[in-house]
Scaffold this motif. Structure first.
Motif, mmCIF file in Angstrom:
data_model
loop_
_atom_site.group_PDB
_atom_site.id
_atom_site.type_symbol
_atom_site.label_atom_id
_atom_site.label_comp_id
_atom_site.label_asym_id
_atom_site.label_seq_id
_atom_site.Cartn_x
_atom_site.Cartn_y
_atom_site.Cartn_z
ATOM 1 N N UNK A 125 0.992 -0.936 0.128
ATOM 2 C CA UNK A 125 0.218 0.018 -0.407
ATOM 3 C C UNK A 125 0.900 1.569 -0.141
ATOM 4 N N UNK A 126 0.106 2.167 -0.839
ATOM 5 C CA UNK A 126 1.637 3.691 -0.954
ATOM 6 C C UNK A 126 1.051 4.721 0.218
ATOM 7 N N UNK A 127 0.153 4.164 0.617
ATOM 8 C CA UNK A 127 -0.878 5.823 1.656
ATOM 9 C C UNK A 127 -1.052 4.647 2.723
ATOM 10 N N UNK A 128 -0.519 4.414 3.652
ATOM 11 C CA UNK A 128 -1.883 3.858 5.198
ATOM 12 C C UNK A 128 -3.195 5.130 4.985
ATOM 13 N N UNK A 129 -3.451 4.031 5.374
ATOM 14 C CA UNK A 129 -5.302 4.049 5.527
ATOM 15 C C UNK A 129 -6.140 5.202 6.301
ATOM 16 N N UNK A 130 -6.787 6.158 5.671
ATOM 17 C CA UNK A 130 -7.268 6.812 6.182
ATOM 18 C C UNK A 130 -8.427 6.533 7.243
ATOM 19 N N UNK A 131 -8.672 7.097 8.438
ATOM 20 C CA UNK A 131 -9.742 6.868 9.653
ATOM 21 C C UNK A 131 -11.159 7.184 8.730
ATOM 22 N N UNK A 132 -12.521 6.520 8.700
ATOM 23 C CA UNK A 132 -13.243 6.398 8.169
ATOM 24 C C UNK A 132 -14.423 6.472 9.513
ATOM 25 N N UNK A 133 -15.496 6.967 9.157
ATOM 26 C CA UNK A 133 -15.849 7.624 9.924
ATOM 27 C C UNK A 133 -17.264 6.078 10.477
#
Length: 405
Positions: free
Chosen positions: A384-392
């Protein structure tokens, strides 16, 4: 003489309060739960009063009416190696102790409800044993355990396993309605793959009860992100209607979705579904890279959704030029963690996750402020190129509470 007289009057007043149990109780109801835990050390009498389950539920009811906005958002860590959770403070610098008292290494928050958390942990099995809730991990067996905990008091209770064919679990607790909580489980029906049932755990009886009703799910219904409001657990879908479960009547009922879902539901991205101060909100967008989204609010008695705000985050982008908006992946540009309903309409805001920061956007005047920096979530994989975003769905409201589990 005056100073001595004043000190005597203060001591005399303190003795009156301490000796009057009703007056002392009324005063302590105003104190936050964390402060009351410290007040237990004042005396045996205070310890006995604050530990009394009747006082704890009275305090929870009083605080529920007094403070209807969460203290913070607890961000689910996706089974991080240590049971700690990052917090987004909404009122002041709120801290929650590590969940090391669980004595497990991997904990995930599934649902939160008025001061209580429904959590899941993974336990490695020493001896191979096949159970429906067992999965393979690192060439070994692990078992899921579910429990309800109060992060303020550090109390927790392990639940008996739900039906092996369960799909989702949601926590339902409102101290204004009952001192007991319930866990609502959606599970597969035994007769048909298209039919489902509701299994309910009650803390009063400490047992599960499988309801005899069968129902079918609308197209694209997301049953993992339930929202508890007004005695019901709600789920959203990408169809014209969705469902909610009314706990007291033990019935599954239909809930409308926004009008555009009747012909183009799958073209929309549901960024957030939740409630705040008795208001249920839904945030939709067609393209996150446009930095635009719509905030809908459920109308009275489920008559429909009304468009409350159309938001364009270009103003935040201009106000904070240091923020990096990743437009390579439209799902990684930003995410909506929560919609916060203030006491006044002009205090209504949206909490945004972007570029490793939690930002607050005022829906009325369009102003933005930084709340805090966020720890990056673990990546899905090493490529994965970028870490996950936190979602709602990973942001869980945190309320201080003394209620027992």
């Amino acid at each position: 003489m005056r100073n001595t007289k004043g000190k005597l009057e203060i001591c005399w007043s303190a003795e009156i309060i301490a000796s009057n149990l009703d007056l002392l109780t009324e005063i302590l109801l105003w104190a936050p739960a964390k402060s009351l835990l410290k007040f237990k050390c004042v005396s045996k009498r205070w310890h006995s009063l604050i530990s009394d389950p009747k006082f704890c539920i009275s305090h929870a009811r009083f605080q529920r009416m007094l403070n209807r906005t969460a203290d913070a958002l607890m961000l689910s860590n996706g089974y991080k190696s240590t049971p700690e959770f990052h917090l987004v403070p909404l009122k002041h610098s709120t801290k929650v102790p590590f969940f090391d008292y669980f004595n497990v290494s991997e904990v995930k928050i599934i649902h939160s409800c008025n001061g209580l958390l429904l959590c899941c942990c993974k336990l490695m099995l020493d001896k191979p044993k096949f159970v429906k809730t067992t999965q393979m991990k690192n060439d070994g067996l692990c078992e899921f355990r579910y429990f309800v905990c109060n992060p303020t008091t550090k109390e927790f209770k392990i639940l008996s396993p739900p039906k092996p064919t369960y799909l989702s679990l949601s926590l339902a607790f409102d101290p204004l309605i009952s001192p007991y909580y319930k866990v609502v489980c959606i599970c597969k029906g035994s007769s048909s793959k298209q039919e489902f049932q509701i299994d309910v755990y009650s803390s009063e009886t400490e047992s599960w009860s499988l309801l005899p009703i069968l129902f079918e799910m609308p197209l694209g219904m997301t049953y993992s992100n339930g929202v508890f409001l007004d005695g019901s657990v709600h789920w959203y879908s990408y169809a014209e209607t969705s469902l909610y479960f009314h706990i007291d009547s033990q019935s599954v009922k239909k809930m409308p979705m926004p009008f555009m879902f009747s012909w183009e539901g799958m073209d929309w991205d549901i960024m957030y579904f939740g409630e705040s101060r008795g208001h249920m909100h839904l945030v939709l967008t067609k393209n996150r890279s446009s930095l635009e989204f719509d905030v809908f609010e459920m109308e009275f008695e489920y008559t429909g959704w009304s468009l409350s705000y159309h938001v364009n985050l270009q103003s935040m982008r201009l106000m904070f030029p240091e923020l990096t908006w990743n437009f390579m992946n439209k799902h990684a540009v930003f995410s909506v963690l929560s919609v916060i309903q203030g006491e006044k309409d002009e205090e209504k805001k949206v909490v945004i996750s972007v570029d490793g920061r939690a930002m607050s956007y005022n829906l009325c005047d369009g102003t933005s402020i930084k709340i805090c920096d966020l720890e990056p979530r673990p990546r899905r994989s090493e490529i994965a190129r970028v870490p996950w975003h936190y979602e709602g769905c990973q942001a869980h409201p945190y309320f201080q509470s003394l209620v027992s589990v």
